[in-house]
Design an enzyme around this catalytic site. Structure first.
Site, PDB file in Angstrom:
ATOM      1  N   THR A  16     -20.443 -59.810   7.387  1.00 18.31           N
ATOM      2  CA  THR A  16     -21.276 -60.814   6.729  1.00 18.31           C
ATOM      3  C   THR A  16     -22.758 -60.463   6.850  1.00 18.31           C
ATOM      4  O   THR A  16     -23.479 -60.384   5.844  1.00 18.31           O
ATOM      5  CB  THR A  16     -21.024 -62.204   7.380  1.00 18.31           C
ATOM      6  OG1 THR A  16     -19.631 -62.498   7.291  1.00 18.31           O
ATOM      7  CG2 THR A  16     -21.824 -63.291   6.699  1.00 18.31           C
ATOM      8  N   VAL A  17     -23.221 -60.224   8.068  1.00 17.52           N
ATOM      9  CA  VAL A  17     -24.663 -60.023   8.287  1.00 17.52           C
ATOM     10  C   VAL A  17     -25.092 -58.627   7.822  1.00 17.52           C
ATOM     11  O   VAL A  17     -26.096 -58.473   7.107  1.00 17.52           O
ATOM     12  CB  VAL A  17     -25.032 -60.256   9.771  1.00 17.52           C
ATOM     13  CG1 VAL A  17     -26.534 -60.071   9.967  1.00 17.52           C
ATOM     14  CG2 VAL A  17     -24.601 -61.654  10.222  1.00 17.52           C
ATOM     15  N   GLY A 137     -30.288 -68.828  13.130  1.00 24.15           N
ATOM     16  CA  GLY A 137     -30.187 -68.119  11.843  1.00 24.15           C
ATOM     17  C   GLY A 137     -31.534 -67.738  11.255  1.00 24.15           C
ATOM     18  O   GLY A 137     -32.275 -66.941  11.836  1.00 24.15           O
ATOM     19  N   GLU A 193     -18.070 -67.655  13.777  1.00 19.34           N
ATOM     20  CA  GLU A 193     -17.887 -66.412  14.533  1.00 19.34           C
ATOM     21  C   GLU A 193     -16.490 -65.861  14.257  1.00 19.34           C
ATOM     22  O   GLU A 193     -15.582 -66.619  13.861  1.00 19.34           O
ATOM     23  CB  GLU A 193     -18.027 -66.699  16.033  1.00 19.34           C
ATOM     24  CG  GLU A 193     -19.395 -67.186  16.454  1.00 19.34           C
ATOM     25  CD  GLU A 193     -20.487 -66.193  16.114  1.00 19.34           C
ATOM     26  OE1 GLU A 193     -20.418 -65.040  16.550  1.00 19.34           O
ATOM     27  OE2 GLU A 193     -21.426 -66.580  15.388  1.00 19.34           O
ATOM     28  N   LYS A 208     -26.954 -69.502  22.690  1.00 22.87           N
ATOM     29  CA  LYS A 208     -28.288 -69.634  22.083  1.00 22.87           C
ATOM     30  C   LYS A 208     -29.220 -70.431  22.998  1.00 22.87           C
ATOM     31  O   LYS A 208     -30.412 -70.109  23.123  1.00 22.87           O
ATOM     32  CB  LYS A 208     -28.169 -70.294  20.711  1.00 22.87           C
ATOM     33  CG  LYS A 208     -27.456 -69.402  19.696  1.00 22.87           C
ATOM     34  CD  LYS A 208     -27.011 -70.190  18.479  1.00 22.87           C
ATOM     35  CE  LYS A 208     -26.398 -69.278  17.424  1.00 22.87           C
ATOM     36  NZ  LYS A 208     -25.699 -70.029  16.370  1.00 22.87           N
TER      37      LYS A 208
HETATM   38  P1  NDP Z   1     -18.362 -59.777  10.899  1.00 23.36           P
HETATM   39  O1  NDP Z   1     -17.100 -59.958  11.654  1.00 23.36           O
HETATM   40  O2  NDP Z   1     -18.444 -60.241   9.505  1.00 23.36           O
HETATM   41  O3  NDP Z   1     -18.792 -58.235  10.923  1.00 23.36           O
HETATM   42  C1  NDP Z   1     -18.603 -57.403  12.042  1.00 23.36           C
HETATM   43  C2  NDP Z   1     -18.773 -55.965  11.607  1.00 23.36           C
HETATM   44  O4  NDP Z   1     -18.644 -55.130  12.749  1.00 23.36           O
HETATM   45  C3  NDP Z   1     -17.730 -55.505  10.586  1.00 23.36           C
HETATM   46  O5  NDP Z   1     -18.347 -54.740   9.583  1.00 23.36           O
HETATM   47  C4  NDP Z   1     -16.785 -54.630  11.396  1.00 23.36           C
HETATM   48  O6  NDP Z   1     -16.208 -53.556  10.663  1.00 23.36           O
HETATM   49  C5  NDP Z   1     -17.759 -54.053  12.415  1.00 23.36           C
HETATM   50  N1  NDP Z   1     -17.038 -53.581  13.599  1.00 23.36           N
HETATM   51  C6  NDP Z   1     -16.162 -54.278  14.350  1.00 23.36           C
HETATM   52  N2  NDP Z   1     -15.654 -53.481  15.327  1.00 23.36           N
HETATM   53  C7  NDP Z   1     -16.211 -52.258  15.140  1.00 23.36           C
HETATM   54  C8  NDP Z   1     -16.048 -51.002  15.779  1.00 23.36           C
HETATM   55  N3  NDP Z   1     -15.215 -50.846  16.832  1.00 23.36           N
HETATM   56  N4  NDP Z   1     -16.789 -49.956  15.339  1.00 23.36           N
HETATM   57  C9  NDP Z   1     -17.626 -50.099  14.282  1.00 23.36           C
HETATM   58  N5  NDP Z   1     -17.800 -51.269  13.623  1.00 23.36           N
HETATM   59  C10 NDP Z   1     -17.104 -52.335  14.048  1.00 23.36           C
HETATM   60  O7  NDP Z   1     -19.492 -60.486  11.807  1.00 23.36           O
HETATM   61  P2  NDP Z   1     -20.871 -61.117  11.314  1.00 23.36           P
HETATM   62  O8  NDP Z   1     -21.548 -60.207  10.384  1.00 23.36           O
HETATM   63  O9  NDP Z   1     -20.643 -62.525  10.929  1.00 23.36           O
HETATM   64  O10 NDP Z   1     -21.652 -61.179  12.714  1.00 23.36           O
HETATM   65  C11 NDP Z   1     -22.260 -60.049  13.283  1.00 23.36           C
HETATM   66  C12 NDP Z   1     -23.144 -60.483  14.435  1.00 23.36           C
HETATM   67  O11 NDP Z   1     -24.143 -61.382  13.947  1.00 23.36           O
HETATM   68  C13 NDP Z   1     -22.415 -61.270  15.532  1.00 23.36           C
HETATM   69  O12 NDP Z   1     -23.007 -60.978  16.769  1.00 23.36           O
HETATM   70  C14 NDP Z   1     -22.674 -62.731  15.163  1.00 23.36           C
HETATM   71  O13 NDP Z   1     -22.630 -63.593  16.282  1.00 23.36           O
HETATM   72  C15 NDP Z   1     -24.099 -62.620  14.644  1.00 23.36           C
HETATM   73  N6  NDP Z   1     -24.526 -63.662  13.727  1.00 23.36           N
HETATM   74  C16 NDP Z   1     -23.749 -64.019  12.656  1.00 23.36           C
HETATM   75  C17 NDP Z   1     -24.184 -64.973  11.767  1.00 23.36           C
HETATM   76  C18 NDP Z   1     -23.384 -65.409  10.605  1.00 23.36           C
HETATM   77  O14 NDP Z   1     -23.789 -66.378   9.943  1.00 23.36           O
HETATM   78  N7  NDP Z   1     -22.266 -64.781  10.286  1.00 23.36           N
HETATM   79  C19 NDP Z   1     -25.493 -65.624  11.969  1.00 23.36           C
HETATM   80  C20 NDP Z   1     -26.243 -65.170  13.102  1.00 23.36           C
HETATM   81  C21 NDP Z   1     -25.762 -64.232  13.954  1.00 23.36           C
HETATM   82  P3  NDP Z   1     -15.185 -53.830   9.446  1.00 23.36           P
HETATM   83  O15 NDP Z   1     -16.036 -54.453   8.378  1.00 23.36           O
HETATM   84  O16 NDP Z   1     -14.680 -52.495   9.079  1.00 23.36           O
HETATM   85  O17 NDP Z   1     -14.147 -54.767   9.985  1.00 23.36           O
HETATM   86  N1  HSE Z   2     -21.423 -68.944  14.001  1.00 22.86           N
HETATM   87  C1  HSE Z   2     -22.823 -69.159  14.126  1.00 22.86           C
HETATM   88  C2  HSE Z   2     -23.170 -70.521  13.596  1.00 22.86           C
HETATM   89  C3  HSE Z   2     -23.562 -68.104  13.344  1.00 22.86           C
HETATM   90  O1  HSE Z   2     -22.340 -71.119  12.901  1.00 22.86           O
HETATM   91  O2  HSE Z   2     -24.256 -71.014  13.890  1.00 22.86           O
HETATM   92  C4  HSE Z   2     -25.053 -68.190  13.510  1.00 22.86           C
HETATM   93  O3  HSE Z   2     -25.450 -67.815  14.790  1.00 22.86           O
END
Ligand code: NDP
Ligand code: HSE
Length: 439
Positions: A16-17, A137, A193, A208
């Site tokens: 997502t991010v 965020g 998450e 947080k």
């Molecule tokens: P996702 O689960 O959508 O993405 C995680 C990514 O990490 C995927 O692309 C995945 O690969 C990759 N990944 C997982 N394991 C491995 C590995 N062993 N080697 C290489 N790549 C790997 O998570 P988000 O994007 O939602 O979140 C990412 C971070 O941002 C987290 O720490 C979350 O807490 C934080 N965050 C998220 C927010 C949100 O709104 N979603 C907001 C603020 C913070 P693949 O795509 O191939 O599965």
């Molecule tokens: N899962 C978290 C939330 C993402 O819903 O606030 C942002 O940190």
């Protein structure tokens, strides 16, 4: 023609991010180049599954399954850790910092669990660690605390720090849906998450809160030293009852410091907030933080707390800081020392001394004498009842909703144990705190 600096970025994680960061770096390329005076190029991207379909297209040549390869690649200046979790994310972060790189992270769980180690590695090896996206965020709350409010000490910081929970509570309140149903929507929207229990059980908010407490007070407080309760036991009826009483329910982080006693308390729990307060009015995926500083008074920060675009905005702001640091050799540095609680910094306030009013929901046998028994237990524990609402529950049962006058965690905790043991109480009682914050 004048050549300008190119800063190479490695994205570790393209979910997502990560995809949001890529998308907005492409869309805003011209503006960013002009504002930063540098080109920002994503040169490598690490994912878990190379074959997974993505919503944005990237050249296959940029992809790798080895995130550590990016952390160790000498051509990469900035590593964005957007994987999540605390195992590989920690390895990648420490490896990149040891290589003197700048790391940008959205990972509050990692910072909460390993912040002291990460900042120490950055100091030791000349790397830098930026983390604007880790809390609230798209709201620039880290910069606000660290830069805009640097003149202040902070007696209280409280607010909504989890977009998923605020989305769920808002939808439960307005549409009357059960929490599990709305949780499915929040997941589909990319707010939750990977392990959604972190959201709904309050742990993400606790992570947080730990980051904010550290920024404001220089102390790492772990979730085990906080009261942490989530929203998973709330029902649409609780939101309805709260409205009847003039409140709304929000999952809050509350960070309070008593400077006279030098005590700090950090807690996370669903809270009844007066319906007309600023924070209570913030719904959907939005977060809201009320920061009270001893110099400035109270300031509020509101914006989207989760989701692809809002989070990408915060990550890109850190990338911009990284570019400024590379170009000018200066930027936001963390120089202040940090402590474990009860070291030189402040002590943690004992939870049982925390004072407040409470909302108690009991499912009881619908028969005479039950209310008197409940009142008796509360009275024995010196908890005084302020209001009572009784609604029918299922056949033969009633839902009893009480609010209390001011009491404390110890008394209400004892009363709760005794209420649970009454024959006439059919389910584990639900207790919520009432936050009489009006700002
Ligand atoms: P996702 O689960 O959508 O993405 C995680 C990514 O990490 C995927 O692309 C995945 O690969 C990759 N990944 C997982 N394991 C491995 C590995 N062993 N080697 C290489 N790549 C790997 O998570 P988000 O994007 O939602 O979140 C990412 C971070 O941002 C987290 O720490 C979350 O807490 C934080 N965050 C998220 C927010 C949100 O709104 N979603 C907001 C603020 C913070 P693949 O795509 O191939 O599965
Ligand atoms: N899962 C978290 C939330 C993402 O819903 O606030 C942002 O940190």
């Amino acid at each position: 023609m004048k050549t300008i600096l190119t800063v190479n970025i490695g994205l570790c994680g393209f979910g997502t991010v990560g995809q949001g960061v890529w998308k907005h770096l492409q869309h805003s390329r011209a503006e960013l180049t002009s504002r930063l005076g540098a080109n920002v190029e994503v040169t490598r991207i690490a994912v878990k599954d190379l074959k997974k379909k993505r919503s944005v297209k990237v050249p296959v040549s940029k992809l790798t399954e080895d995130a550590l390869e990016i952390a160790n690649d000498p051509s990469i200046h900035v590593v964005c850790e957007l994987i999540g979790g605390t195992t590989l994310a920690r390895k990648v972060t420490l490896a990149a910092l040891k290589n003197g790189k700048i790391v940008v992270s959205a990972n509050k769980a990692l910072i909460c669990d390993h912040g002291a180690e990460i900042f120490e590695a950055a100091r030791k090896h000349g790397g830098h660690f930026f983390f604007e996206a880790s809390v609230a965020g798209g709201i620039p709350i880290i910069k606000a605390l660290r830069e805009g409010l640097v003149a202040n000490r902070f007696p209280r910081i409280y607010g909504i720090l989890n977009g998923t929970c605020n989305y769920i509570l808002t939808q439960m309140g307005t549409r009357g849906l059960a929490y599990s149903e709305v949780l499915r929507e929040a997941k589909a929207l990319g707010y939750a998450e990977a392990d959604e229990s972190l959201d709904v059980e309050g742990w993400d908010t606790a992570h947080k809160a730990s980051v904010l407490a550290w920024l404001a007070h220089g102390v790492w407080v772990q979730p085990k030293d906080m009261i942490v309760e989530g929203i998973n036991r709330l029902s649409p009826a609780d939101l309805h009852n709260a409205t009847t009483l003039g409140y709304t329910i929000k999952l809050l982080a509350v960070i309070s410091r008593d400077f006279k006693k030098n005590e700090l308390s950090v807690r996370v729990h669903p809270t009844l907030l007066p319906i007309n307060s600023v924070v209570a009015s913030v719904g959907g995926v939005f977060n809201a933080v009320a920061v009270t500083g001893d110099v400035v008074g109270t300031t509020h920060y509101i914006g989207r707390g989760a989701g692809q675009d809002a989070t990408a905005s915060a990550v890109i702001s850190d990338i911009a800081d990284a570019v400024a640091l590379i170009k000018h050799g200066k930027g936001t540095h963390l120089t202040s020392e940090s402590y474990e609680p009860n070291q030189k910094g402040c002590k943690l306030a004992p939870a049982e001394r925390i004072i407040g009013c409470y909302y108690v929901r009991l499912t009881v046998k619908d028969q005479s004498g039950v209310l008197a028994n409940v009142a008796n237990v509360l009275s024995k524990n010196k908890v005084s009842i302020a209001t009572v609402i009784q609604n029918p529950a299922h056949t033969g049962a009633a839902s009893l909703v009480l609010t209390t006058h001011e009491s404390n965690e110890k008394s209400i905790g004892q009363a709760l144990k005794q209420l649970t043991n009454l024959d006439s109480v059919l389910e584990t009682p639900l207790v919520l705190r009432i936050g009489n914050f009006t700002d």
